[in-house]
Write a protein that holds these residues in place. Structure first.
Motif, mmCIF file in Angstrom:
data_model
loop_
_atom_site.group_PDB
_atom_site.id
_atom_site.type_symbol
_atom_site.label_atom_id
_atom_site.label_comp_id
_atom_site.label_asym_id
_atom_site.label_seq_id
_atom_site.Cartn_x
_atom_site.Cartn_y
_atom_site.Cartn_z
ATOM 1 N N ASN A 42 27.539 98.291 175.637
ATOM 2 C CA ASN A 42 28.804 98.523 174.963
ATOM 3 C C ASN A 42 28.568 98.990 173.536
ATOM 4 O OD1 ASN A 42 28.293 96.336 173.284
ATOM 5 N ND2 ASN A 42 29.272 94.907 174.680
ATOM 6 N N GLU A 93 26.084 96.936 171.378
ATOM 7 C CA GLU A 93 24.670 96.989 171.730
ATOM 8 C C GLU A 93 24.066 98.345 171.446
ATOM 9 O OE1 GLU A 93 25.421 95.742 175.590
ATOM 10 O OE2 GLU A 93 25.159 93.620 175.153
ATOM 11 N N ALA A 107 25.710 91.845 161.752
ATOM 12 C CA ALA A 107 24.788 90.693 161.753
ATOM 13 C C ALA A 107 23.763 90.775 160.628
ATOM 14 C CB ALA A 107 24.087 90.533 163.107
ATOM 15 N N TYR A 139 22.980 96.076 165.582
ATOM 16 C CA TYR A 139 24.375 96.267 165.942
ATOM 17 C C TYR A 139 25.048 97.255 165.007
ATOM 18 C CZ TYR A 139 23.073 91.895 168.134
ATOM 19 O OH TYR A 139 22.408 90.935 168.845
ATOM 20 N N TYR A 140 25.890 98.122 165.567
ATOM 21 C CA TYR A 140 26.689 99.042 164.749
ATOM 22 C C TYR A 140 25.818 99.798 163.740
ATOM 23 C CZ TYR A 140 30.788 96.505 166.468
ATOM 24 O OH TYR A 140 31.757 95.945 167.255
ATOM 25 N N ILE A 158 27.580 103.190 162.222
ATOM 26 C CA ILE A 158 28.693 102.936 161.302
ATOM 27 C C ILE A 158 28.174 102.270 160.029
ATOM 28 C CG2 ILE A 158 30.840 101.639 160.972
ATOM 29 C CD1 ILE A 158 31.432 101.987 163.914
ATOM 30 N N ALA A 180 26.394 104.820 157.869
ATOM 31 C CA ALA A 180 27.340 105.769 157.262
ATOM 32 C C ALA A 180 28.117 105.103 156.125
ATOM 33 C CB ALA A 180 28.297 106.325 158.323
ATOM 34 N N ILE A 181 28.477 103.836 156.290
ATOM 35 C CA ILE A 181 29.132 103.096 155.202
ATOM 36 C C ILE A 181 28.184 103.021 153.995
ATOM 37 C CG2 ILE A 181 29.846 100.763 154.500
ATOM 38 C CD1 ILE A 181 31.169 100.478 157.276
ATOM 39 N N GLY A 238 28.375 106.152 152.170
ATOM 40 C CA GLY A 238 29.548 106.255 151.295
ATOM 41 C C GLY A 238 29.321 105.528 149.977
ATOM 42 N N ILE A 239 28.669 104.378 150.055
ATOM 43 C CA ILE A 239 28.355 103.614 148.839
ATOM 44 C C ILE A 239 27.339 104.389 147.994
ATOM 45 C CG2 ILE A 239 27.358 101.444 148.004
ATOM 46 C CD1 ILE A 239 28.626 100.071 150.450
ATOM 47 N N ARG A 276 31.531 89.474 176.655
ATOM 48 C CA ARG A 276 31.105 90.848 176.400
ATOM 49 C C ARG A 276 29.806 90.949 175.628
ATOM 50 N NH1 ARG A 276 36.590 92.065 174.438
ATOM 51 N NH2 ARG A 276 37.819 92.635 176.256
ATOM 52 N N MET A 277 29.620 90.050 174.682
ATOM 53 C CA MET A 277 28.596 90.311 173.688
ATOM 54 C C MET A 277 27.188 89.900 174.079
ATOM 55 S SD MET A 277 30.699 89.368 170.351
ATOM 56 C CE MET A 277 31.868 90.462 169.593
ATOM 57 N N TRP A 287 23.695 88.461 170.906
ATOM 58 C CA TRP A 287 24.702 88.673 169.859
ATOM 59 C C TRP A 287 25.202 87.339 169.317
ATOM 60 C CZ3 TRP A 287 27.018 91.999 166.623
ATOM 61 C CH2 TRP A 287 28.300 91.718 166.150
ATOM 62 N N LEU A 341 24.553 85.986 165.482
ATOM 63 C CA LEU A 341 25.687 85.785 164.572
ATOM 64 C C LEU A 341 25.841 84.336 164.127
ATOM 65 C CD1 LEU A 341 28.815 87.897 165.361
ATOM 66 C CD2 LEU A 341 26.827 88.380 163.949
ATOM 67 N N GLU A 392 33.795 110.423 163.041
ATOM 68 C CA GLU A 392 33.411 109.013 162.874
ATOM 69 C C GLU A 392 32.527 108.802 161.648
ATOM 70 O OE1 GLU A 392 33.121 106.107 165.811
ATOM 71 O OE2 GLU A 392 31.038 105.611 165.343
ATOM 72 N N ILE A 393 31.506 109.651 161.489
ATOM 73 C CA ILE A 393 30.636 109.501 160.316
ATOM 74 C C ILE A 393 31.458 109.696 159.045
ATOM 75 C CG2 ILE A 393 28.678 110.513 159.074
ATOM 76 C CD1 ILE A 393 27.425 111.222 161.729
ATOM 77 N N ALA A 417 33.566 106.631 158.382
ATOM 78 C CA ALA A 417 32.756 105.478 157.959
ATOM 79 C C ALA A 417 32.284 105.675 156.515
ATOM 80 C CB ALA A 417 31.561 105.297 158.898
ATOM 81 N N ILE A 418 31.955 106.904 156.135
ATOM 82 C CA ILE A 418 31.590 107.176 154.734
ATOM 83 C C ILE A 418 32.786 106.861 153.824
ATOM 84 C CG2 ILE A 418 31.130 109.082 153.114
ATOM 85 C CD1 ILE A 418 29.228 110.262 155.233
ATOM 86 N N GLY A 430 32.885 103.278 153.238
ATOM 87 C CA GLY A 430 31.938 102.826 152.215
ATOM 88 C C GLY A 430 32.487 103.047 150.817
ATOM 89 N N LEU A 452 35.015 100.430 150.114
ATOM 90 C CA LEU A 452 34.381 99.167 149.707
ATOM 91 C C LEU A 452 34.052 99.160 148.219
ATOM 92 C CD1 LEU A 452 31.819 98.341 152.548
ATOM 93 C CD2 LEU A 452 33.677 96.896 151.741
ATOM 94 N N THR A 486 34.313 93.417 156.052
ATOM 95 C CA THR A 486 34.219 94.668 156.814
ATOM 96 C C THR A 486 34.078 94.327 158.288
ATOM 97 O OG1 THR A 486 32.910 95.438 154.935
ATOM 98 C CG2 THR A 486 33.059 96.915 156.834
ATOM 99 N N THR A 531 34.684 95.324 162.548
ATOM 100 C CA THR A 531 34.872 96.362 163.564
ATOM 101 C C THR A 531 35.457 95.667 164.782
ATOM 102 O OG1 THR A 531 32.558 95.897 164.015
ATOM 103 C CG2 THR A 531 33.027 97.954 162.879
ATOM 104 N N LEU A 547 36.133 94.885 167.959
ATOM 105 C CA LEU A 547 35.760 95.343 169.299
ATOM 106 C C LEU A 547 36.895 95.165 170.307
ATOM 107 C CD1 LEU A 547 33.335 96.357 171.019
ATOM 108 C CD2 LEU A 547 32.848 93.956 171.506
ATOM 109 N N LEU A 567 38.722 102.154 163.404
ATOM 110 C CA LEU A 567 37.292 102.052 163.109
ATOM 111 C C LEU A 567 36.977 100.745 162.376
ATOM 112 C CD1 LEU A 567 34.620 103.730 163.332
ATOM 113 C CD2 LEU A 567 35.028 104.401 160.955
ATOM 114 N N LEU A 568 37.775 100.423 161.353
ATOM 115 C CA LEU A 568 37.514 99.226 160.542
ATOM 116 C C LEU A 568 38.801 98.453 160.288
ATOM 117 C CD1 LEU A 568 35.252 100.828 157.754
ATOM 118 C CD2 LEU A 568 34.472 99.434 159.682
#
Lengths: 276, 276
Positions: free
Chosen positions: A31, A34, A117, A198-199, A202, A205-206, A209-210, B151-152, B156, B160, B201-202, B205-206, B209, B212, B224, B226, B228, B247-248
């Motif tokens: 998914n 993962e 994570a 994980y992720y 994204i 890419a975040i 942006g920073i 799911r995870m 995961w 976490l 998407e990129i 996500a930028i 960032g 943020l 932040t 996501t 699921l 996305l977020l």
């Protein structure tokens, strides 16, 4: 609050009792978490349980937060907008040098990004060696010829025409620094087993942006590019491991004195924001 | 340089002579640019040529850039790192209100992000209505129960554990604002045809960032996330169109006075950066 990483986490020596299990993650059930959320062909789903990167009983500490007044908050948010709104993508760079310490600081800023994570699935490669910049430019220009001629399609070429770009990428050798942002599609344990990141796309890419905010705040300019199909060759030039994939390629420096930008505008707030 | 968007671009009325062609983009040849780089199942490859968003003969203007000294650049980059390094993901919020103007300013900052072919493929929804926040929380908590249970996967849940989170997400109703960042997987022309949103998407996500950085600079805190599998239900609650995907999801406000954070650290520079 200064955040410091303990040496054992940095070197992965916390992994002392890792054992192999049959996890219930299978190819068929992969998914977005993962796979990192990117749908890459070689995103593996890892099937062996490993020790977590951070201890399950990690301490939690009070968060020290210096609260400012509403007026101050309005003022600071307005000033930051003014600064960031001056940013434009630059394609004409001055060869003037940029201090290494500034490059180090902006990468440290990018490293404060959040990640799934807290796996911190990124590597930033800063290239100042002229020969390596030339090699990277050669790869990008070769791929761009194919991109423009075949891969991208008429609509892409049409949609990009206003930028007046072509396959020649002089900025890749002119800018004093090239920053290459790699996402780590998985982590590596000392014993060779893989760890889920994980992720990762994204998150990286975040971080990108920073990084952009840090570049702008340091009084520098950049171009945010996604070098289509150049990843494997550039990874080879930079000798990066197979779990790292190129996400962004950003020349960093000062704009050339005669740099121009397209007469573009940005969406006004009412097209950007919906309030509920 | 103040960037302003001309009214015709904002309202898409530049699309006056759009014609339909058979482009040579086909399902079988879709690539990272056309799909936005995300591998979403419903990323369409658009097969009709449309007029570009920006005129092909768009003017280019000199870029006004105020260059600072190397010393100043080092100082500013260090100060920005100090500010950003104070940021932590917060899971305990105060209900104290945050001025609407601050939220507007931080979204304006996010809107300065670069994007593929300057398509600006994002929408920011700011929720302050308590009932809508409650509806969103209900969706997230329901999905999170399934996420944790099924799911995870064990890895995961294990990875976490140090965060001490569970399916109860009190912050989603406690924080004065929820910011929902949607990527627009394609654009809509007035005549109903779709427009490619390259690298949506990129790009989004930028922008996340940059958002943020704006939140931190304004003296606020966030988380932040996501969410699921929550996208379609939340899109329904907020009545967003089908080309927008969540996305977020970021609660924004002040930390609770007794907020805690895990005793985490970040990668030091030598693990973050490679110099060539």
């Amino acid at each position: 609050m200064v955040v410091r990483r303990p040496p054992q986490a940095a070197t992965n020596t916390t992994i002392t009792s890792a054992q192999t299990f049959n996890a219930h993650t299978k190819k068929g059930t992969r998914n977005v978490i993962e796979s990192g959320g990117v749908g890459d062909d070689d995103d593996d789903v890892l099937t062996n349980l490993v020790e977590p990167l951070w201890p399950e009983d990690l301490k939690h500490l009070p968060y020290t937060f210096n609260r400012v007044s509403a007026e101050e908050s309005i003022k600071m948010s307005r000033e930051f907008y003014d600064k960031m709104n001056e940013r434009r993508t630059i394609r004409f760079f001055s060869p003037d040098p940029v201090p290494r310490e500034v490059i180090e600081n902006i990468i440290k800023v990018a490293g404060t990004a959040p990640s799934g994570a807290h796996t911190e699935p990124w590597t930033f490669v800063a290239v100042c060696d002229p020969e390596v910049k030339q090699q990277i430019r050669a790869v990008v220009e070769m791929e761009e010829e194919t991109n423009y001629a075949k891969r991208m399609g008429n609509q892409w070429v049409k949609d990009l025409k206003f930028l007046r770009t072509d396959c020649v990428k002089e900025y890749l050798t002119m800018a004093p620094w090239l920053l290459l942002v790699f996402k780590q599609t998985y982590g590596m344990l000392p014993d060779g087993r893989k760890r889920n990141h994980y992720y990762h796309e994204i998150s990286t890419a975040i971080a990108g942006g920073i990084l952009l905010c840090a570049i702008q705040t340091a009084g520098l300019a950049t171009l945010t590019s996604t070098p289509l199909n150049c990843g494997p060759a550039i990874r080879g030039i930079l000798q990066r491991p197979p779990n790292e994939k190129l996400l962004l390629l950003m020349p960093v420096g000062y704009p050339a004195p005669d740099a121009t930008v397209p007469d573009l505008t940005r969406k006004p707030l009412e097209e950007l924001m919906v309030t509920v």
